[in-house]
Design a protein around this motif. Sequence first.
Motif, PDB file in Angstrom:
ATOM      1  N   THR A 144      -8.981  -5.270   7.871  1.00  0.00           N
ATOM      2  CA  THR A 144      -8.875  -3.820   7.677  1.00  0.00           C
ATOM      3  C   THR A 144     -10.240  -3.218   7.386  1.00  0.00           C
ATOM      4  N   ARG A 145     -11.015  -3.878   6.533  1.00  0.00           N
ATOM      5  CA  ARG A 145     -12.340  -3.360   6.159  1.00  0.00           C
ATOM      6  C   ARG A 145     -13.267  -3.241   7.362  1.00  0.00           C
ATOM      7  N   ILE A 146     -13.156  -4.175   8.313  1.00  0.00           N
ATOM      8  CA  ILE A 146     -14.085  -4.142   9.451  1.00  0.00           C
ATOM      9  C   ILE A 146     -13.459  -3.486  10.677  1.00  0.00           C
ATOM     10  N   GLY A 147     -12.276  -2.870  10.492  1.00  0.00           N
ATOM     11  CA  GLY A 147     -11.698  -2.047  11.537  1.00  0.00           C
ATOM     12  C   GLY A 147     -10.969  -2.769  12.644  1.00  0.00           C
ATOM     13  N   ILE A 148     -10.454  -3.973  12.384  1.00  0.00           N
ATOM     14  CA  ILE A 148      -9.748  -4.706  13.440  1.00  0.00           C
ATOM     15  C   ILE A 148      -8.340  -5.114  12.984  1.00  0.00           C
ATOM     16  N   ARG A 149      -7.760  -4.349  12.074  1.00  0.00           N
ATOM     17  CA  ARG A 149      -6.451  -4.721  11.516  1.00  0.00           C
ATOM     18  C   ARG A 149      -5.403  -4.927  12.618  1.00  0.00           C
ATOM     19  N   GLY A 150      -5.316  -3.999  13.550  1.00  0.00           N
ATOM     20  CA  GLY A 150      -4.315  -4.102  14.604  1.00  0.00           C
ATOM     21  C   GLY A 150      -4.531  -5.311  15.495  1.00  0.00           C
ATOM     22  N   ASP A 151      -5.784  -5.537  15.889  1.00  0.00           N
ATOM     23  CA  ASP A 151      -6.092  -6.699  16.729  1.00  0.00           C
ATOM     24  C   ASP A 151      -5.787  -8.000  15.999  1.00  0.00           C
ATOM     25  N   TRP A 152      -6.137  -8.029  14.721  1.00  0.00           N
ATOM     26  CA  TRP A 152      -5.908  -9.247  13.941  1.00  0.00           C
ATOM     27  C   TRP A 152      -4.414  -9.520  13.806  1.00  0.00           C
ATOM     28  N   MET A 153      -3.636  -8.509  13.504  1.00  0.00           N
ATOM     29  CA  MET A 153      -2.199  -8.689  13.339  1.00  0.00           C
ATOM     30  C   MET A 153      -1.538  -9.114  14.655  1.00  0.00           C
ATOM     31  N   LYS A 154      -2.054  -8.611  15.766  1.00  0.00           N
ATOM     32  CA  LYS A 154      -1.500  -9.007  17.062  1.00  0.00           C
ATOM     33  C   LYS A 154      -1.769 -10.484  17.326  1.00  0.00           C
ATOM     34  N   ALA A 155      -3.003 -10.930  17.065  1.00  0.00           N
ATOM     35  CA  ALA A 155      -3.349 -12.339  17.267  1.00  0.00           C
ATOM     36  C   ALA A 155      -2.608 -13.241  16.291  1.00  0.00           C
ATOM     37  N   ARG A 156      -2.293 -12.718  15.135  1.00  0.00           N
ATOM     38  CA  ARG A 156      -1.756 -13.516  14.033  1.00  0.00           C
ATOM     39  C   ARG A 156      -0.249 -13.319  13.856  1.00  0.00           C
ATOM     40  N   LYS A 157       0.391 -12.573  14.735  1.00  0.00           N
ATOM     41  CA  LYS A 157       1.755 -12.109  14.484  1.00  0.00           C
ATOM     42  C   LYS A 157       2.706 -13.244  14.140  1.00  0.00           C
ATOM     43  N   HIS A 158       2.689 -14.338  14.919  1.00  0.00           N
ATOM     44  CA  HIS A 158       3.652 -15.418  14.677  1.00  0.00           C
ATOM     45  C   HIS A 158       3.401 -16.122  13.346  1.00  0.00           C
ATOM     46  N   ILE A 159       2.185 -15.998  12.828  1.00  0.00           N
ATOM     47  CA  ILE A 159       1.872 -16.570  11.511  1.00  0.00           C
ATOM     48  C   ILE A 159       2.324 -15.611  10.410  1.00  0.00           C
ATOM     49  N   LEU A 160       2.163 -14.321  10.629  1.00  0.00           N
ATOM     50  CA  LEU A 160       2.443 -13.326   9.592  1.00  0.00           C
ATOM     51  C   LEU A 160       3.933 -13.080   9.377  1.00  0.00           C
ATOM     52  N   ILE A 161       4.755 -13.314  10.380  1.00  0.00           N
ATOM     53  CA  ILE A 161       6.189 -12.992  10.273  1.00  0.00           C
ATOM     54  C   ILE A 161       6.843 -13.585   9.017  1.00  0.00           C
ATOM     55  N   PRO A 162       6.636 -14.873   8.682  1.00  0.00           N
ATOM     56  CA  PRO A 162       7.316 -15.416   7.493  1.00  0.00           C
ATOM     57  C   PRO A 162       6.871 -14.771   6.176  1.00  0.00           C
ATOM     58  N   TYR A 163       5.698 -14.110   6.170  1.00  0.00           N
ATOM     59  CA  TYR A 163       5.160 -13.542   4.940  1.00  0.00           C
ATOM     60  C   TYR A 163       5.246 -12.011   4.930  1.00  0.00           C
ATOM     61  N   ALA A 164       5.883 -11.439   5.949  1.00  0.00           N
ATOM     62  CA  ALA A 164       5.840  -9.988   6.145  1.00  0.00           C
ATOM     63  C   ALA A 164       6.348  -9.211   4.939  1.00  0.00           C
ATOM     64  N   SER A 165       7.477  -9.647   4.363  1.00  0.00           N
ATOM     65  CA  SER A 165       8.047  -8.891   3.244  1.00  0.00           C
ATOM     66  C   SER A 165       7.152  -8.957   2.017  1.00  0.00           C
ATOM     67  N   GLU A 166       6.549 -10.124   1.762  1.00  0.00           N
ATOM     68  CA  GLU A 166       5.672 -10.270   0.597  1.00  0.00           C
ATOM     69  C   GLU A 166       4.371  -9.491   0.783  1.00  0.00           C
ATOM     70  N   LEU A 167       3.954  -9.324   2.048  1.00  0.00           N
ATOM     71  CA  LEU A 167       2.735  -8.574   2.327  1.00  0.00           C
ATOM     72  C   LEU A 167       3.009  -7.094   2.549  1.00  0.00           C
ATOM     73  N   GLY A 168       4.282  -6.738   2.667  1.00  0.00           N
ATOM     74  CA  GLY A 168       4.649  -5.343   2.878  1.00  0.00           C
ATOM     75  C   GLY A 168       4.243  -4.816   4.244  1.00  0.00           C
ATOM     76  N   ILE A 169       4.361  -5.641   5.291  1.00  0.00           N
ATOM     77  CA  ILE A 169       3.896  -5.235   6.626  1.00  0.00           C
ATOM     78  C   ILE A 169       5.007  -5.346   7.669  1.00  0.00           C
ATOM     79  N   GLU A 170       6.277  -5.329   7.240  1.00  0.00           N
ATOM     80  CA  GLU A 170       7.375  -5.506   8.201  1.00  0.00           C
ATOM     81  C   GLU A 170       7.332  -4.467   9.309  1.00  0.00           C
ATOM     82  N   ALA A 171       7.172  -3.205   8.940  1.00  0.00           N
ATOM     83  CA  ALA A 171       7.190  -2.138   9.939  1.00  0.00           C
ATOM     84  C   ALA A 171       6.006  -2.257  10.902  1.00  0.00           C
ATOM     85  N   GLU A 172       4.824  -2.586  10.366  1.00  0.00           N
ATOM     86  CA  GLU A 172       3.647  -2.744  11.219  1.00  0.00           C
ATOM     87  C   GLU A 172       3.840  -3.871  12.227  1.00  0.00           C
TER      88      GLU A 172
END
Length: 570
Positions: free
Chosen positions: A537-565
């Motif tokens: 987020t700080r370096i301006g690539i949040r969307g790109d990072w989440m797209k590359a990382r999506k399958h990793i982030l899914i199990p942690y989405a609720s704890e990270l508060g990023i379900e909608a994103e």
Amino acid sequence: MFLFPRRLVSAAAWAVAGRVTMTIMGFDMRYLELKRKVREVRMWAIQGIAEAGSGHPGASFSAAEIMSTLYFRRMRHDPKDPAWQERDYFINSKAHSAPGYYSTLAVAGYFPPEELKTLRKLGSRLQGHPVRYSGRQKDHSVPGVEYSGGSEGIGLSVGVGIALASKLDGKKNRVYVMIGDGESNEGQIWEASMAAAKFKLDNLVAVLDRNRIQQDGFTEDIMPLDPAKNKWEAFNWQVFEVDGHRVEQLVDALNRASQVKDKPVMIVANTVKGNGIRHMANNPQWHGKAPSKKQTPVLLEELESEYFIAPSIIAGEKENYEDKIRKVEREGVEMIHLDVMDGKFVPNTTFLADTIKRLRRVTVLPFDAHLMIENPLAHIDEYIDARCDVITVHAEACNEDEFVQIQDRCLAAGISPGIAINPKTDIPEWLYPHISNVDVVIVMSVNPGFAGQKFMPEVLPKMVAVNKKLREHGFKGYIEADGGIDSTTLPQVYDAGARIFVAGNAVYGNVDVHTAVIQLRHKAAVALEKKLLDHATRIGIRGDWMKARKHILIPYASELGIEAELHAIK
């Protein structure tokens, strides 16, 4: 069995014509120092691949521990004289792992690591596949490269030739060959294996980087290789099978390989392709794909964020220590924490060096000994002799001169030295001149001497400040959190900079050790993903990072508060 045998031979035995070779450093390299070298190899490799926009991160990362253990712990070699006649040979048959191989050579001192950023560029000597070093500076060959790798499946034959020639010439050189899964489809691999057995090449060790992925997919779908161990045994090789990402297991297997007579040795190293970057791990698409260059800072932070779970065996119900070690070893923990209490420096008494020496036979897992004892200098040799891998003494129990003597003895024996401070103790100013060789600083989050105490949250700001000041003074080691660490407090100390987590009651106070370790790992993973997401987020690539990382982030989405994103990402 034990992790790293202390100096197997004298330094003089490895000195040739006045040189001090990498062997001396290798045989004495400390466990945590070796782990840092592996991390450094991955970090330079990914920078080179990202700069080039092409390369093979998967193969480079699966083999990082294999190559690092050989170059920094086992092989006799001299970066200042790559053609040294007494050197051991490394043949990288899976030559597409060139970025990781170049990175290993660079970190070992064969050329400046910054040169990795020229990988695959016009005019660079770091080509897509390595070219054998000619000894001439002007032809752009790379110092330390013994074999020109292109078409794979050939390297073992080359290794057999070098090993046989060394035997015929009466030389003591050893030959190490790393081969891959995909090239094991080649008939030449098996012809070479028969020749090695025929000529009883006990100076030849092959390591199979068994990551189970080749160029077009998973090996067992394309051309099954299992049971790999049985196949190599059928060709009359001595075979050891290990977790190829556990350097302690690789060192142990290489130690055993050196004792084998009249047979070549195969080490089947079970690895994960892309290991170290979670969204690359075990993913065939990262066989030969480069990450986005703009993601490099976040990838480097992930590699720097490696952590260790270190269960303390004094916790929980009183039971057999050997059984406690075996229970957590099955869960894949990184270290065993040994709380040594003498009843003087702290009120309670646990075990001393004689017990640790007995337990050393049980496992090759690193032993992290925390000495809560008076006058540690008087007893340090006992714990060195017990073959601990990390020895930490308290700042409250020694002065500068005593600590320096303790540190020097640990370093000479290949042991990681550490220092611990109680909740109300500050880092002593006298430590900073010696900090470059300190591998661990324990910031106690309870008052030492009793198991099962509650975590002291007031220690967190101190841990942040200590970490910052230590780094400013050149500290390259690990902050260790000890006291009241569980699934609730682990994220807090992670955010404060700790990367070694001593968990006592959180593991052994749980009737289900398996679940307890999983919970700790889950909390560490959530803390890591939050840290990386904040960085992106700080370096301006949040969307790109989440797209590359999506399958990793899914199990942690609720704890990270990023379900909608996450749901919005296609």
